[in-house]
Design a protein around this motif. Structure first.
Motif: not given
Length: 113
Positions: A80-109
């Protein structure tokens, strides 16, 4: 004997690295809960208020159901944060959490919309 020692040290280092990664992932999930969840709630309420009409009354019951659905799982909060514009992909990259987001989406798919 040297081979066994090397394998033991390598295994220990690998386990330590896995522990560090697990702690980073848990901190990421806590950050979603503390930082993103309130912002997502505000965005959902604002969106429902803006789209209120005769056809879509978006009353209190509808708002509570929407909030329950979108905040029930951390993957939905992040989605919801990604689709509603609260954050974007660059926020995930800047905070170093892009891999964690991918992992979270995988485990809770199974919980993703």
């Amino acid at each position: 004997m040297e081979v066994i020692g090397f394998l033991a040290i390598s295994s220990l280092l690998w386990l330590i690295w896995q522990l560090v990664r697990a702690k980073q992932f848990n901190r990421f999930k806590q950050r979603i809960e503390k930082e993103l969840k309130p912002q997502v709630i505000e965005a959902i309420i604002a969106e429902l208020d803006e789209s209120r009409s005769e056809l879509l009354p978006n009353n209190e019951c509808h708002q509570q159901a929407s909030l329950f659905y979108w905040t029930q799982y951390k993957s939905r909060i992040l989605h919801a944060a990604l689709t509603k514009g609260v954050i974007d992909k660059s926020w995930l990259s800047d905070t170093g959490n892009l891999r964690n987001a991918q992992h979270l989406f995988h485990i809770e798919r199974q919980y993703l919309p």
